[in-house]
Design an enzyme around this catalytic site. Structure first.
Site, short mmCIF file in Angstrom:
data_model
loop_
_atom_site.label_atom_id
_atom_site.label_comp_id
_atom_site.label_asym_id
_atom_site.label_seq_id
_atom_site.Cartn_x
_atom_site.Cartn_y
_atom_site.Cartn_z
CB CYS A 132 50.93 54.34 -12.03
SG CYS A 132 49.29 55.00 -11.70
CG HIS A 249 48.16 51.00 -9.15
ND1 HIS A 249 47.78 51.55 -7.94
CD2 HIS A 249 48.31 52.05 -10.01
CE1 HIS A 249 47.71 52.87 -8.07
NE2 HIS A 249 48.02 53.19 -9.31
#
Length: 347
Positions: A132, A249
């Site tokens: 990710c 994130h």
């Protein structure tokens, strides 16, 4: 005519998001199956907002023959057992785990960055989805690398607890609630308390017999995967930090180039690049934070500025929904790319 698609690990955070995105993007489907571990067999889950419900099937008994694409979101353990079986049955696997990413015969794909690499998928009939944190970074790096050639990247990540699955999200919630009411805040999923804290440790530590002694596997993944996806000559060093954010994130990225590139040039390139939304104002609030990217497809870039400590350097801030571009969305985009370039069942 559409595709027959299986979502493996359909009851987890990423699996559910895969189903949502398949529905949102109106992926051309003839059939859809939700598959998971025996403990979830018989559960009923939603296929996005379509109003359709799917009954979860047992991975141990599922026959992949006759299915076109399997999106795996079940982790390395199940992928090791069932991905090769699905691939051998003629069902192309798009796997979200780390298991196949560095396999030379398995393409590691971010469609905005290296779409042509998917042409090698037939060697194993498996395609890997990147980490990710890597996925959003290479989307931001790609247009800049094409223009000025990146030599070195220094990145610090601020990764949400959803990257550790439902258990990570539950732990942040329970610890936060416990602190407010005076209960204990015992760490279970994470190595230390995550509520109101940051933890500079994601995944296990790399062994001492490597150049990456003292790094974690998450940090090593960012370097290795960037090299495979974007350019093997780019030097990458990362520090990966878990932060008390549920989804999204963030990354602070320092980039050193071979050629000069100005801030305005970089902003213009990023503004036009696929998958990127540039939001960069030199004012209070003139940047994107994790909470603003949740549920969005884009990788957001803000705070583009010159790095005066190197000859050709830039610094930027990059934010993305890790359950989407970092996992489920990228997997569905790979499936779309696979259909356009190879399977071609649907228009």
């Amino acid at each position: 005519m559409g595709y027959k698609v299986v979502v493996v690990g359909a009851t987890g955070n990423v699996g559910r998001e895969m189903l949502n995105i398949l529905a949102e993007r109106q992926f051309p489907l003839d059939d859809i199956a939700a598959v998971a571990s025996p403990r979830s067999t018989g559960d009923i889950i939603d296929f996005g907002d379509t109003g359709r419900e799917l009954k979860v099937q047992n991975i141990e008994h599922f026959d992949f023959a006759g299915w076109d694409i399997a999106l795996f979101a079940a982790g390395s353990g199940p992928a090791k057992i069932y991905a090769p079986k699905a691939a051998a049955a003629g069902c192309t696997v798009i796997d979200n785990s780390s298991l196949f990413r560095m396999d030379a015969d398995v393409p590691l794909i971010v469609p905005e960055v290296n779409p042509h690499d998917i042409d090698g998928y037939a060697k194993r009939n498996i395609i890997a989805n990147p980490n990710c944190s890597t996925a959003q970074m290479v989307v931001a790096l790609k247009p800049l690398h094409d223009a000025a050639i990146i030599k070195r990247v220094v990145v610090s990540t601020y990764q949400s607890v959803s990257g550790a699955g439902k258990e990570g999200m539950d732990e942040l919630f329970e610890q936060s609630r416990g602190i407010f009411v005076g209960d204990s805040s015992e760490a279970k999923k994470f190595t230390k308390q995550i509520a109101f804290n940051v933890i500079p440790h994601i995944d296990s530590f790399v062994g001492p017999d490597t150049d990456y002694d003292g790094y974690t596997k998450e940090e090593l993944k960012m370097a290795q995967e960037t090299n495979k996806i974007l350019d093997p000559d780019i030097l990458v060093t990362a520090t990966c930090v878990r932060v008390p954010v549920f989804v999204g994130h963030s990354e602070a990225i320092n980039i050193e180039f071979e050629k000069p590139i100005s801030v305005k040039e970089a902003q213009a390139l990023l503004r036009e690049a696929p998958g990127i939304m540039l939001y960069d104002k030199r004012e209070d609030g003139g940047y994107i934070t994790p909470i603003e990217c949740v549920g969005e497809y884009a990788t957001y870039v803000s705070r583009v500025r010159r790095d005066p400590t190197v000859e050709n350097g830039l610094v930027l801030w990059c934010v993305s929904d890790n359950l989407r571009k970092g996992a489920a969305l990228n997997a569905v985009q790979i499936a779309e790319l696979l259909g356009r370039r190879h399977l071609k069942k649907a228009a």
